[in-house]
Design a protein around this motif. Sequence first.
Motif, PDB file in Angstrom:
ATOM      1  N   HIS A 193       4.654 -10.538   2.194  1.00 21.72           N
ATOM      2  CA  HIS A 193       5.511  -9.357   2.149  1.00 21.72           C
ATOM      3  C   HIS A 193       6.630  -9.545   1.125  1.00 21.72           C
ATOM      4  O   HIS A 193       6.707 -10.571   0.451  1.00 21.72           O
ATOM      5  CB  HIS A 193       6.087  -9.084   3.538  1.00 21.72           C
TER       6      HIS A 193
ATOM      7  N   TYR B  45       2.578  -6.369   4.037  1.00 23.15           N
ATOM      8  CA  TYR B  45       3.478  -5.222   4.101  1.00 23.15           C
ATOM      9  C   TYR B  45       4.595  -5.372   3.068  1.00 23.15           C
ATOM     10  O   TYR B  45       4.821  -6.453   2.524  1.00 23.15           O
ATOM     11  CB  TYR B  45       4.057  -5.053   5.504  1.00 23.15           C
ATOM     12  N   ASP B  46       5.272  -4.256   2.803  1.00 26.88           N
ATOM     13  CA  ASP B  46       6.422  -4.234   1.907  1.00 26.88           C
ATOM     14  C   ASP B  46       6.085  -4.832   0.537  1.00 26.88           C
ATOM     15  O   ASP B  46       6.752  -5.736   0.037  1.00 26.88           O
ATOM     16  CB  ASP B  46       7.599  -4.983   2.544  1.00 26.88           C
TER      17      ASP B  46
ATOM     18  N   ARG C 107      -0.161  -2.466   5.622  1.00 21.78           N
ATOM     19  CA  ARG C 107       0.739  -1.393   6.053  1.00 21.78           C
ATOM     20  C   ARG C 107       2.012  -1.348   5.213  1.00 21.78           C
ATOM     21  O   ARG C 107       2.375  -2.305   4.537  1.00 21.78           O
ATOM     22  CB  ARG C 107       1.130  -1.619   7.522  1.00 21.78           C
ATOM     23  N   ASP C 108       2.668  -0.197   5.242  1.00 22.08           N
ATOM     24  CA  ASP C 108       4.018  -0.048   4.702  1.00 22.08           C
ATOM     25  C   ASP C 108       4.124  -0.518   3.257  1.00 22.08           C
ATOM     26  O   ASP C 108       5.041  -1.251   2.876  1.00 22.08           O
ATOM     27  CB  ASP C 108       5.024  -0.806   5.577  1.00 22.08           C
TER      28      ASP C 108
ATOM     29  N   ILE D  26       4.667   0.144  -0.842  1.00 22.59           N
ATOM     30  CA  ILE D  26       5.729   0.914  -1.484  1.00 22.59           C
ATOM     31  C   ILE D  26       5.407   1.162  -2.955  1.00 22.59           C
ATOM     32  O   ILE D  26       4.556   0.502  -3.553  1.00 22.59           O
ATOM     33  CB  ILE D  26       7.078   0.178  -1.362  1.00 22.59           C
TER      34      ILE D  26
ATOM     35  N   GLY E 170       1.705   1.034  -4.393  1.00 25.10           N
ATOM     36  CA  GLY E 170       1.810   1.443  -3.001  1.00 25.10           C
ATOM     37  C   GLY E 170       0.500   1.490  -2.257  1.00 25.10           C
ATOM     38  O   GLY E 170       0.389   2.198  -1.245  1.00 25.10           O
TER      39      GLY E 170
ATOM     40  N   THR F 137      -2.504   1.553   7.019  1.00 25.79           N
ATOM     41  CA  THR F 137      -1.651   2.639   7.495  1.00 25.79           C
ATOM     42  C   THR F 137      -0.295   2.597   6.788  1.00 25.79           C
ATOM     43  O   THR F 137       0.144   1.551   6.318  1.00 25.79           O
ATOM     44  CB  THR F 137      -1.462   2.560   9.025  1.00 25.79           C
ATOM     45  N   ARG F 138       0.322   3.765   6.715  1.00 32.32           N
ATOM     46  CA  ARG F 138       1.638   3.929   6.086  1.00 32.32           C
ATOM     47  C   ARG F 138       1.631   3.419   4.645  1.00 32.32           C
ATOM     48  O   ARG F 138       2.468   2.605   4.231  1.00 32.32           O
ATOM     49  CB  ARG F 138       2.729   3.250   6.928  1.00 32.32           C
ATOM     50  N   LEU F 139       0.685   3.915   3.885  1.00 34.33           N
ATOM     51  CA  LEU F 139       0.570   3.574   2.469  1.00 34.33           C
ATOM     52  C   LEU F 139       1.009   4.756   1.628  1.00 34.33           C
ATOM     53  O   LEU F 139       0.630   5.898   1.892  1.00 34.33           O
ATOM     54  CB  LEU F 139      -0.875   3.210   2.115  1.00 34.33           C
ATOM     55  N   GLN F 140       1.754   4.490   0.578  1.00 29.77           N
ATOM     56  CA  GLN F 140       2.128   5.560  -0.335  1.00 29.77           C
ATOM     57  C   GLN F 140       1.082   5.783  -1.420  1.00 29.77           C
ATOM     58  O   GLN F 140       1.080   6.830  -2.070  1.00 29.77           O
ATOM     59  CB  GLN F 140       3.481   5.237  -0.971  1.00 29.77           C
TER      60      GLN F 140
ATOM     61  N   GLN G 290       0.761   3.471  16.164  1.00 24.65           N
ATOM     62  CA  GLN G 290       1.672   2.981  15.137  1.00 24.65           C
ATOM     63  C   GLN G 290       2.562   1.842  15.620  1.00 24.65           C
ATOM     64  O   GLN G 290       2.887   0.933  14.853  1.00 24.65           O
ATOM     65  CB  GLN G 290       2.531   4.134  14.621  1.00 24.65           C
TER      66      GLN G 290
END
Length: 437
Positions: A229, A260-261, A288-289, A291, A298, A317-320, A402
């Motif tokens: 991350h 993530y991140d 996930r997550d 950016i 992202g 999940t939570r992907l831009q 989530q």
Amino acid sequence: MSPTGDDAAAGTESAPVRTLAKALTLAGPGDRIRALAGTYAERVLITGDVRAGTAEAPITLEGVDTPHIVPGSAQGALVVVERPHWRIKGFDIDVQNKPSFAVAFSGDTEGTVLSNSEVHNAQYGAGISFHNGAHGATLEKNHIHHISLPNKDGHGVMVQPTARNITVRDNVIHDNSGDSIQCYSTDGSDPSAPADGLLIEGNDLYGNIEQSIDIKTCYNVTVRHNKMHKARRHPTLGGNGAMVVHLSARDVLIEENDFYDAGLAIGVGGNRFGASPSGIVIRRNRIRDMITEGGMTGGGLQMAVSTGTQVVNNTFTRLQGPAIVMGSGDGGPTENMVVKNNIIDAAQAMQVGSQAPGLTTGSNLYRPGATFLKAGATLNLSQWQAQGQDANSYEDAAPVVQETLAPGPAAVDRGEHLDFEATCGAGPDIGAVESSC
């Protein structure tokens, strides 16, 4: 031993020696060297006339209250390990921004462990290196950080050609000018030379200028249970992702990690001179997550040239950006890729270029309205299925819980039976988390 000891002493608790160098010459199988708190400005050379431990009677070099090892007048790696069955633990190994390895393993290091130590502030290509036939050694529960060169790679840990069966487990590795961990070999090497048998497990890897993990031409690598991350694009050196597998890497298992991140979880392939990456398995990861800060993409996976990569039972999940990009022709085709049993909770599910022959997708669960970009055309799931893909996949408004990343009800017991593990319920769940276990 103690900084106030005397090297002419017997080396007992009541008559300690002063230097690590002297203490090493006194130890034999089954002995324990206790280094009391203080600063030792010397190189620690577990080599030459220093004796080896045995599997039944290892030699222990133990710091009491975290003594400091710092550079003295001699140049070279602060700690050099060339003997089997040593246990080295509890030290602060501070290179003080000198141009050398903090710790270098080579030769017969079977059963040797460096643990519970802090390794930091080297201005060199790596903080810890395994090379020249190092084999069977372990790094465990260390804090490795600030290995840095101006505008150049400085890796926390580097596993080099000829290293065998190295374990890097439960460490925290961060803020380096290269990667947290790199397995290094260029294409075109003698095929017997690349590192073989690397386990990277349970580490927390973050905040580097490059990746958390970079696997080049290395064989039989397992990357499991790590956190990767806090990747950011450097203003001049670039950077996007948490992990890359490229050149001619072979037989790399990436499973049960948390990404993530970052701008991207994993990139596979790209430019190379030898064979394409092959035998890459990406399964049960939580991605996930991601950016787009500073121009990062992202997304989840960027799949370039490779052969037979399997992407199975992951949760996105939570992907831009797009969950999976493949077949763009970067270095060659993405051949015979398999994408099954994944929860892909992303607006942009896949981008498929013109060089993805043999692609097989199925038993995936998507969010409603997910798109598939192929040959410049944006497709919905039904249109994508009409292309011959994902015939038994479907959409659901709540594919993943989530808070826990567990599968939503529509994903439970709905996956395809694959050959890598037994299931816990009536059938395998789709996604990274098996709810019945």
